[in-house]
Design a protein around this motif. Structure first.
Motif, PDB file in Angstrom:
ATOM      1  N   UNK C 166     -14.427 -40.424 -37.238  1.00 40.69           N
ATOM      2  CA  UNK C 166     -14.336 -38.962 -37.161  1.00 40.69           C
ATOM      3  C   UNK C 166     -15.545 -38.394 -37.886  1.00 40.69           C
ATOM      4  N   UNK C 167     -16.516 -37.984 -37.104  1.00 46.77           N
ATOM      5  CA  UNK C 167     -17.795 -37.580 -37.695  1.00 46.77           C
ATOM      6  C   UNK C 167     -17.649 -36.291 -38.513  1.00 46.77           C
ATOM      7  N   UNK C 168     -16.735 -35.418 -38.100  1.00 45.32           N
ATOM      8  CA  UNK C 168     -16.508 -34.177 -38.867  1.00 45.32           C
ATOM      9  C   UNK C 168     -16.032 -34.514 -40.278  1.00 45.32           C
ATOM     10  N   UNK C 169     -15.159 -35.485 -40.332  1.00 39.96           N
ATOM     11  CA  UNK C 169     -14.646 -35.910 -41.629  1.00 39.96           C
ATOM     12  C   UNK C 169     -15.781 -36.500 -42.477  1.00 39.96           C
ATOM     13  N   UNK C 170     -16.652 -37.239 -41.847  1.00 35.30           N
ATOM     14  CA  UNK C 170     -17.775 -37.806 -42.593  1.00 35.30           C
ATOM     15  C   UNK C 170     -18.698 -36.692 -43.088  1.00 35.30           C
ATOM     16  N   UNK C 171     -18.856 -35.650 -42.264  1.00 36.88           N
ATOM     17  CA  UNK C 171     -19.706 -34.541 -42.697  1.00 36.88           C
ATOM     18  C   UNK C 171     -19.162 -33.915 -43.979  1.00 36.88           C
ATOM     19  N   UNK C 177     -19.533 -35.137 -51.535  1.00 35.68           N
ATOM     20  CA  UNK C 177     -19.808 -36.224 -52.480  1.00 35.68           C
ATOM     21  C   UNK C 177     -21.297 -36.390 -52.787  1.00 35.68           C
ATOM     22  N   UNK C 178     -22.139 -36.210 -51.779  1.00 37.20           N
ATOM     23  CA  UNK C 178     -23.575 -36.423 -51.983  1.00 37.20           C
ATOM     24  C   UNK C 178     -24.346 -35.111 -52.102  1.00 37.20           C
ATOM     25  N   UNK C 179     -23.695 -34.017 -51.775  1.00 40.30           N
ATOM     26  CA  UNK C 179     -24.433 -32.752 -51.761  1.00 40.30           C
ATOM     27  C   UNK C 179     -25.475 -32.722 -50.651  1.00 40.30           C
ATOM     28  N   UNK C 180     -25.231 -33.484 -49.604  1.00 38.36           N
ATOM     29  CA  UNK C 180     -26.178 -33.534 -48.474  1.00 38.36           C
ATOM     30  C   UNK C 180     -26.146 -32.239 -47.680  1.00 38.36           C
ATOM     31  N   UNK C 181     -27.231 -31.977 -46.979  1.00 41.57           N
ATOM     32  CA  UNK C 181     -27.190 -30.904 -45.996  1.00 41.57           C
ATOM     33  C   UNK C 181     -27.348 -31.506 -44.606  1.00 41.57           C
ATOM     34  N   UNK C 182     -26.797 -30.816 -43.636  1.00 40.97           N
ATOM     35  CA  UNK C 182     -26.900 -31.259 -42.243  1.00 40.97           C
ATOM     36  C   UNK C 182     -28.195 -30.708 -41.673  1.00 40.97           C
ATOM     37  N   UNK C 183     -29.007 -31.576 -41.078  1.00 41.43           N
ATOM     38  CA  UNK C 183     -30.232 -31.058 -40.466  1.00 41.43           C
ATOM     39  C   UNK C 183     -30.136 -30.976 -38.940  1.00 41.43           C
ATOM     40  N   UNK C 184     -29.420 -31.930 -38.320  1.00 36.19           N
ATOM     41  CA  UNK C 184     -29.207 -31.858 -36.869  1.00 36.19           C
ATOM     42  C   UNK C 184     -27.853 -32.498 -36.556  1.00 36.19           C
ATOM     43  N   UNK C 185     -27.283 -32.162 -35.400  1.00 35.93           N
ATOM     44  CA  UNK C 185     -26.005 -32.780 -35.025  1.00 35.93           C
ATOM     45  C   UNK C 185     -25.785 -32.707 -33.527  1.00 35.93           C
ATOM     46  N   UNK C 186     -24.893 -33.576 -33.059  1.00 28.95           N
ATOM     47  CA  UNK C 186     -24.503 -33.593 -31.639  1.00 28.95           C
ATOM     48  C   UNK C 186     -23.095 -33.017 -31.509  1.00 28.95           C
ATOM     49  N   UNK C 187     -22.986 -31.993 -30.686  1.00 29.20           N
ATOM     50  CA  UNK C 187     -21.700 -31.359 -30.419  1.00 29.20           C
ATOM     51  C   UNK C 187     -21.206 -31.827 -29.063  1.00 29.20           C
ATOM     52  N   UNK C 188     -20.128 -32.583 -29.051  1.00 32.31           N
ATOM     53  CA  UNK C 188     -19.601 -33.073 -27.780  1.00 32.31           C
ATOM     54  C   UNK C 188     -18.809 -31.980 -27.063  1.00 32.31           C
ATOM     55  N   UNK C 189     -18.683 -32.155 -25.755  1.00 35.74           N
ATOM     56  CA  UNK C 189     -17.934 -31.164 -24.970  1.00 35.74           C
ATOM     57  C   UNK C 189     -16.456 -31.130 -25.355  1.00 35.74           C
ATOM     58  N   UNK C 191     -15.289 -31.051 -28.189  1.00 35.04           N
ATOM     59  CA  UNK C 191     -15.094 -30.361 -29.464  1.00 35.04           C
ATOM     60  C   UNK C 191     -15.370 -31.216 -30.681  1.00 35.04           C
ATOM     61  N   UNK C 192     -15.521 -32.514 -30.481  1.00 31.76           N
ATOM     62  CA  UNK C 192     -15.806 -33.402 -31.602  1.00 31.76           C
ATOM     63  C   UNK C 192     -17.306 -33.423 -31.882  1.00 31.76           C
ATOM     64  N   UNK C 193     -17.634 -33.885 -33.060  1.00 34.55           N
ATOM     65  CA  UNK C 193     -19.043 -34.119 -33.373  1.00 34.55           C
ATOM     66  C   UNK C 193     -19.383 -35.535 -32.940  1.00 34.55           C
ATOM     67  N   UNK C 194     -20.501 -35.699 -32.258  1.00 31.49           N
ATOM     68  CA  UNK C 194     -20.907 -37.028 -31.803  1.00 31.49           C
ATOM     69  C   UNK C 194     -21.759 -37.755 -32.830  1.00 31.49           C
ATOM     70  N   UNK C 195     -22.432 -36.976 -33.646  1.00 26.28           N
ATOM     71  CA  UNK C 195     -23.292 -37.566 -34.671  1.00 26.28           C
ATOM     72  C   UNK C 195     -23.836 -36.459 -35.555  1.00 26.28           C
ATOM     73  N   UNK C 196     -24.065 -36.787 -36.805  1.00 23.37           N
ATOM     74  CA  UNK C 196     -24.635 -35.807 -37.730  1.00 23.37           C
ATOM     75  C   UNK C 196     -25.710 -36.482 -38.566  1.00 23.37           C
ATOM     76  N   UNK C 197     -26.802 -35.765 -38.781  1.00 20.67           N
ATOM     77  CA  UNK C 197     -27.934 -36.246 -39.571  1.00 20.67           C
ATOM     78  C   UNK C 197     -27.980 -35.462 -40.880  1.00 20.67           C
ATOM     79  N   UNK C 198     -28.061 -36.165 -41.988  1.00 24.98           N
ATOM     80  CA  UNK C 198     -27.977 -35.558 -43.314  1.00 24.98           C
ATOM     81  C   UNK C 198     -29.235 -35.823 -44.138  1.00 24.98           C
TER      82      UNK C 198
END
Lengths: 321, 321, 321, 321
Positions: C166-171, C177-189, C191-198
């Motif tokens: 569950x990529x949303x949960x990972x985001x 936990x890491x204080x990361x920011x999201x720079x790019x992501x894949x939004x699937x049709x 409604x789920x996230x396909x991938x997130x780059x931090x």
């Protein structure tokens, strides 16, 4: 494959190709603004184009036509005597002579002949060297024209790839008429040749014939210009992308010949390749042609990329399947 | 040198520099046609320029003036609160506050202050993001504008180098006012600092101060944009050559910071550098500043090139020796 | 996607990954002789490896195990206080704390915690800087070790890509936990996230989570080191080819993040990527995450290469389909 | 300069050079570990070395001697008949014949002759192709050996530069004995030739003679191998730096011939150059030699670098000034 053919060196180098386009303005815009060629002259239905390191008046004649594909392929010979020897060899052969033509903006009289698949070739000695006007004169006196870094920054004409119904027959044609030597070839399991790469000098190839799998005749597979570096080709891919140019496949490295490639279709549909100028030279006078079997080809390109289907079907002019 | 300074990250990045030119048209032609910047707007006596990967409206404000040199240096802060903290720190310092200005085409209100050698800086939070018109919109949605490969193909603003009569004093200024950290420096045998390289983020530097050896005050040594690759810089040298741009030194590699460089003078005489974007990042939060002694410097640049004399004397505006 | 997250900068950078291999000797040979890492130490069941520009003792801990995949991911924090803040944030969160561990050859005590999909992370402040022995000391005093040009010439650790159900949960995990920011992501049709780059700093990413499509849990998609240039990656492809390393896909350019890539499998099957160090920096403090839809993704990679099926299925350890 | 000389193509290419070293072990270590050559065999006082793209058994014979400098220069001819023609031409000339020698590990019998300044040349037809053992066999069947990326990654022998007391005399020698053509030359104000660049094929040069300004006789100026790219040469500079190799000048671009260069001294003092393989080809059969005057030379190298003094004095073996 027969014993290696030592090139006669009677033919010096590929000089120019004539490309037909049914979208002349769009093609011209592509070749000058994106592909990076310079326009020496525009006259009648043709534009005379060259890359910054081409020493002759033109290396591409782009001609408005009702169809796409190739008009003719011009090779420059090494001397007036070499031209006589070549003409004699062609006339003594079973291949079709078309006789002398008066020449063109970029060269003097030329001898024309035809391969068995309808592609027209010409040989000429007298050429028109490009004389750069002040604005295009290089700061370096050993360059034919100014290095501009324009567009994809093509450097010189590299080779042309023609489709032929019988590659073995084309091989005989190239050996007899051009004095070409074979540097690499594809041997199909059915005994036919799938493709042959030829050279008249130390470049690793300047002419390719691959098998026509459609109903076409006299078709062009692609024309290629060289860039300085592979990095130029990576940048070219971005420039194509930003300019809406259709990228067919690449960038990647060919197993055959080892050249780095990028294939795209210019606006009228003619396939144009970029390859890197730093490719291998064939210096060995007794170079043994390299044979690639179907088993070899199954490994894909050098780094594993599979050949895409259109590569076997798309040529210009297009034909019905 | 004191203990390493952990950057506050209150200041996010170098935003823009204002460059004065007394040959506005020629400078603008250089920066757009040769150096590869894009013009967002031209208004009054200024042109607002940016590289294809700069996300703001401009990273260079080129201004018609009676002299050359630097107008001001703008840094963007990390948040509105960070701006308040910075302003408080500057006002509490011994350095000269110039107060708030209304902003510019490319950003909102900004707080100005001055280093002890007459260079004006500003901090701002509100910015104007570059909104590419259709013709400049990239095919890739994560790019601020179209990749064109135009001219020397600069990618983003990199750093600015200022001349200061007392580099130690400038170091205090940068640490206190910008929250910069020192990444490398030159320690002269006479106890003075010869030059200091600063960063507010993970880039290895965005600001340099080197010692003013002439009678100048508030002078610019150079401004630098990054290209993608070192190969871009080699091509840039050819493009400069072909366009009659004076190449001062390079291409070569700096020992300090390890960046690949090419220095030239734009038509009005301001020194402009190209450096490669792939330079080192400073990721260590406790990076220990690297000290270069005069003995180290005698080895020349990384590969032995000697520093040329004008590098120590030429700045803008020029001064009588 | 929520509003952009400004990184806290409490976490400084990705420090190291621990990779499990069930073919230790072969993997070690690959990583040192082919991939170009240097071995700082070999101890017990692990080898401590680093690239020439990594300043710490190791950036990869290669550990002999009965399975492949990832042991843990280590991030270095910006200060002792930052570590305290992070630990407090993790302990106050819904994510699983594993508590303190004593540290390792390459760093001091570390705080461990786990994402919802079984991947172990750790944060540490005290590190062991790599102290080059004479034979590995660089001629340039600002480099951590000698530039050798060995193998594919990797320069520094770049990022790690983990598979999550569950990529949303990972985001949420990475932001909290890491204080990361999201720079790019894949939004699937769907409604789920396909991938997130931090990212935790100015690098465009250091961590990726893409959707686990198999029955795996806690799996590694790939680990990536950066090379100086894209040309290095082209040469790497030849070096892989000559060394019998399986090339999965590439070289090509990602549309997402714009990095140039080459994916291969090390002898034990862990996927390793090469990416170029000159990729984009995220300097904007208010970077708006870039959204890629399924429609966008259908265009393939930047230059049109289609994603190969194994990219969606192969992870380590392998799972039955 | 006389009218352009059309090359006879009787001589196919530069085959090998023999280099003398009085520090054999150190030189061998340099050429194999740093310069990137492979050792085909070590026998007696010589090591037979080649680059990965050289098709013959060796392109450098490194020989233990009491002095440094050049042993001999070997060219391969285009056919047995071409060899006969060349021998006849040499014997009919005023240049010194040394007669037939039995051959060497890397080729069959050879005909030796000497230029007026004491440099020994040989011509041979029968060669020993390099047969790669399994461990050095390339995955690509059109390569002579494995691409390793080792050291500075030299690709093939490129050219040799000899010092001669009278360059005009050497020009006659090269035209008569080798059938070389002149591609570029330096015309001094005093009427003498300062240097001449020769080619027997489509490479832009394979042999250079520059004026001996010291008291030397039969000296070597440098030997050059080509790398794939300019980027390789930039990396080579770092590898030289890290290995304590003396960098004399470069990297930079020659105005003459346009090649990108880096000059260093191997441990025994012989000058070795790297140049990029993607340099210009001379395809025109009637190439007009390019003349560089002293006025031209005052502009320095292509991008302005001044020629360093040792370039005019250092040769091997060294001589007292």
């Amino acid at each position: 494959m027969n014993a290696p053919t030592n090139p006669s060196f009677d033919v010096a180098h590929l000089g120019h190709v004539e490309i037909f386009t049914d979208r002349f303005e769009e093609s011209l815009d592509f070749f000058t603004r994106v592909y990076g060629l310079k326009c020496s002259a525009q006259e009648g239905d043709s534009a005379y184009l060259r890359a910054w390191d081409d020493y002759e008046f033109h290396s591409m004649k782009l001609t408005r036509a009702e169809r796409t594909g190739i008009g003719h392929v011009g090779y420059r010979v090494a001397s007036p005597e070499a031209l006589e020897r070549r003409v004699a060899a062609i006339e003594a052969s079973r291949f079709k002579s078309l006789g002398w033509v008066d020449g063109d903006r970029g060269h003097g009289r030329a001898y024309r002949f035809e391969d068995p698949f309808g592609h027209v070739f010409e040989l000429y000695w007298e050429t028109v060297r490009y004389e750069a006007p002040e604005a295009d004169r290089s700061a370096l006196k050993n360059l034919a024209s100014r290095f501009t870094g324009n567009g994809v920054n093509t450097r010189r004409i590299d080779h042309v790839n023609l489709l032929g119904e019988d590659v073995s027959e084309f091989r005989d044609f190239a050996e007899v008429c051009l004095g070409s030597r074979v540097t690499e070839y594809i041997q199909l399991d059915n005994g036919r040749l799938g493709g042959v790469w030829f050279s008249v000098n130390n470049k690793t190839y300047d002419l390719v014939c691959t098998e026509e799998r459609g109903k076409g005749h006299g078709r062009l597979h692609h024309v290629t210009y060289a860039t300085d570096t592979r990095e130029d080709i990576l940048k070219a891919a971005d420039i194509y992308l930003e300019n809406g140019v259709f990228i067919e496949t690449g960038p990647h490295k060919h197993a055959i010949q080892g050249s780095f490639f990028l294939y795209a279709w210019e606006p009228a549909g003619n396939r144009v390749e970029l390859a890197n100028a730093g490719a291998r030279l064939i210096l060995a006078p007794d170079w043994e042609p390299v044979c690639w079997t179907e088993a070899d080809r199954k490994k894909g390109q050098a780094w594993g990329l599979k050949t895409i289907p259109t590569f076997h079907t798309h040529g210009t002019p297009p034909v019905e399947e």
